[in-house]
Design a protein around this motif. Structure first.
Motif: not given
Lengths: 351, 303
Positions: B77-82, B108-110, B114-116
């Motif tokens: 989980i990288a981000n849910y938006g900026e 899997y990547n969230i 970057n639209k993942d």
């Protein structure tokens, strides 16, 4: 009330930053005091327990500036925790009873040119957008030239015949840089000094020990935060390679880190801040037969902590020794010296 | 096919989602047992010294599961938006596990910046196993709905607790710390023994929380911190005290919690747990905190 602007420094980059602000703003730009033991003490006293070290250094500088009469503070934030420094520092300083206004130009690692312009306009109404662009261009060039010179210095400073000649010349160059008014003049000065640097007599042996310096950005670039590790290594006749500098972080990282990620087969995603880049550098240093790697970071730097075991693994694959150093706010580098000397002795024995 | 999920970090955010999702797909799920000293030790052995305790525990669960299942599921989980980023450990989790443990991983990547997206990631990850895409999509929406329903039920029961007559404390902590056998559970038990009603900060409406967090932590860009700290705004008038529960050395908590501590005007207690500490130190601290709450309450009743 007269506006007096101050901002925390990092390494030599305070010089181009001061140059930029002095030219685009009509209000007073303070002379920022260098980081001393007193600065660090002030920072540590007022910081939360397990915050990373750059917070303490910058907070100390801000307190000293406020004591000297600053009333506008400017802070820049990066991607990781660094982006939120400004908000907490503002609260801490307000709680200490200072009266000032703080501007955080970059948050969450995102640069909005329009917002920065809005803030600058708020600080000083006379700010002119053309002037900003003109001097920004010069400053960017200046940083680039500084980094190029530094790369050459780092490689060769360990072998100068007359000790201190590199440092003396660099000081002179930086002084000349601040008097510049155009890009062409800047380039001329840079070329002149680059020639002078290359003329400095060296006594290089055939087999040189080469060390790669990697790690967290602030600790790498601020010489007080890493206790002048580069100078110490140079005094032991070692050629140093360091990849992290402002040119890289601001202009090259976006493009290059994608390329790095493709070249690494044991890392799939970006790991936050410079973690993935450092793993790539380890691989690069291993492939190019470097003698050793020193990884330095400030304490509690989460991205680097995650990357450290992987760096160790990659270095083992290439059979390069790595030394991990965690820098905190100690006042002397005695403990560090023994470790570094032992590491250097080991490298010499391996040769 | 057996899929293992380590009981740590992201597991607590997707707890019921995983249950329904894999139920629908007819995949056997193995969840590692609750944290015990053996698991903790497995984690400490392979983890870096300076890693945070939650990550060490998580790695212990991964090592435990390694030989007991075919694949280990990791959501990065990288981000849910900026402006909704997560902790750096969540970003690096896949690579840390892959390099330190070396087991078969489904990931899997969230990374909405970057639209993942989550759904696309899951479809991509599981279509490799000859499961129809349409079935995965159906399973995803089924699981999201079901887990939302159970989450909403918990919100309602949490709200009811706010009206109780006992002294109420808001316990602010990440779910992976709060429900962990070694971190949160003993603290909750201690608080209940001292006659407090414990309000869980994780069972509030997430959107409301993010909105209310602006009062305490302006311009914050970490999703989980916003959701936790926003719960103060939603419950402030009804609670008597706040307890911050953190593991050593949580990077994001060190900034955000400190900022909140400096701006709230009700009593608070900051508890930092490290793996070496025993509970006896906390007993005295919690007891004296309860005393403060009681005295304040009595004074308020008199006035």
């Amino acid at each position: 009330l007269k506006k007096r602007v101050a901002f925390p420094l990092m390494g030599d980059y305070g010089i181009p930053a001061t140059y930029l602000f002095k030219h685009i703003m009509s209000c007073e730009i303070m002379d920022i005091p260098p980081i001393t033991n007193k600065t660090v003490e002030l920072g540590v006293k007022n910081s939360p327990d397990f915050i990373c070290t750059p917070f303490k250094y910058t907070l100390g500088t801000l307190i000293e500036c406020l004591d000297n009469g600053a009333n506008i503070l400017i802070q820049l934030g990066g991607g990781c925790r660094y982006g939120y420094y400004a908000n907490l520092q503002e609260k801490i300083l307000k709680d200490l009873g200072y009266d000032f206004k703080m501007y955080n130009l970059v948050t969450a690692g995102i640069t909005h040119p329009f917002r920065i312009y809005k803030y600058l306009k708020e600080i000083d109404k006379k700010v002119n957008i053309f002037k900003i662009f003109y001097y920004l261009l010069i400053t960017i060039r200046m940083v680039k030239y500084m980094d190029l010179v530094d790369i050459y210095i780092r490689e060769n400073i360990g072998f100068e015949k007359e000790i201190g000649s590199f440092e003396k010349l660099k000081k002179k160059m930086l002084k000349d840089f601040t008097k510049v008014k155009s890009v062409f003049k800047l380039k001329k000065i840079y070329k002149k000094y680059m020639r002078l640097f290359k003329d400095i007599p060296l006594s290089k042996p055939n087999k040189v020990i080469k060390i790669g310096l990697i790690g967290e950005l602030y600790t790498l670039m601020e010489s007080r935060a890493n206790y002048d590790i580069e100078k110490f290594l140079a005094s032991h006749n070692i050629s140093i390679t360091r990849f992290t500098n402002v040119t890289y972080l601001l202009f090259k990282k976006g493009k290059l880190s994608k390329r790095y990620l493709k070249k690494l087969d044991n890392v799939k995603y970006k790991m936050g801040a410079d973690a993935m880049d450092n793993i790539y550098y380890t691989k690069y240093l291993g492939e190019n037969n470097y003698d050793g790697i020193i990884h330095i970071k400030s304490s509690f730097c989460t991205p680097e902590i995650g990357a450290m075991p992987i760096i160790k693994k990659v270095a083992n694959e290439y059979n390069v020794p790595v030394l991990f150093l965690t820098m905190d706010t100690n006042s002397s580098m005695v403990g560090l010296t023994t470790r570094l000397e032992a590491f250097i002795d080991m490298l010499e024995m391996r040769n | 096919m057996k899929i293992g999920i380590p009981r740590g970090l992201y597991f607590y955010y997707f707890n019921s989602f995983y249950k329904y999702f894999f139920d629908y797909l007819d995949i056997q799920l193995i969840i590692s047992p609750k944290t015990n000293s053996d698991i903790l030790k497995l984690g400490m052995d392979i983890a870096g010294d300076e890693m945070c305790m939650s990550l060490k525990t998580y790695l212990g669960h991964v090592v435990y599961l390694k030989d007991k299942c075919d694949y280990i599921l990791i959501s990065r989980i990288a981000n849910y938006g900026e402006y909704n980023q997560t902790c750096t450990n969540f970003l690096a989790l896949y690579d840390i596990v892959n390099n330190l443990v070396g087991c078969k991983i489904i990931d899997y990547n969230i990374d909405l910046k970057n639209k993942d997206k989550e759904l696309e990631g899951l479809v991509e990850a599981f279509s490799k196993f000859k499961i129809k895409r349409s079935k995965i999509i159906k399973a995803y929406y089924y699981a999201v709905n079901q887990s939302n329903i159970s989450f909403n039920k918990k919100i309602i029961s949490n709200k009811e607790l706010l009206n109780s007559n006992k002294l109420k404390v808001l316990l602010i902590s990440h779910p992976y710390n709060l429900y962990d056998e070694y971190v949160g559970k003993p603290i909750i038990k201690l608080l209940k023994e001292n006659g407090l009603e414990v309000i869980d900060c994780n069972y509030f409406n997430k959107d409301d929380c993010s909105h209310f967090s602006k009062h305490f932590v302006p311009h914050l860009y970490w999703k989980y911190q916003k959701e936790m700290l926003g719960s103060i705004g939603l419950s402030k008038s009804k609670i008597d005290g706040i307890i911050f529960l953190t593991t050593f050395p949580c990077g994001l908590d060190s900034l955000a919690n400190e900022l909140v501590m400096r701006s709230v005007d009700i009593p608070y207690l900051n508890i930092v747990i490290d793996q070496t500490e025993s509970l006896s130190g906390f007993e005295t601290r919690i007891e004296s905190f309860v005393d403060i709450l009681n005295q304040r309450h009595e004074r308020n009743v008199k006035n």
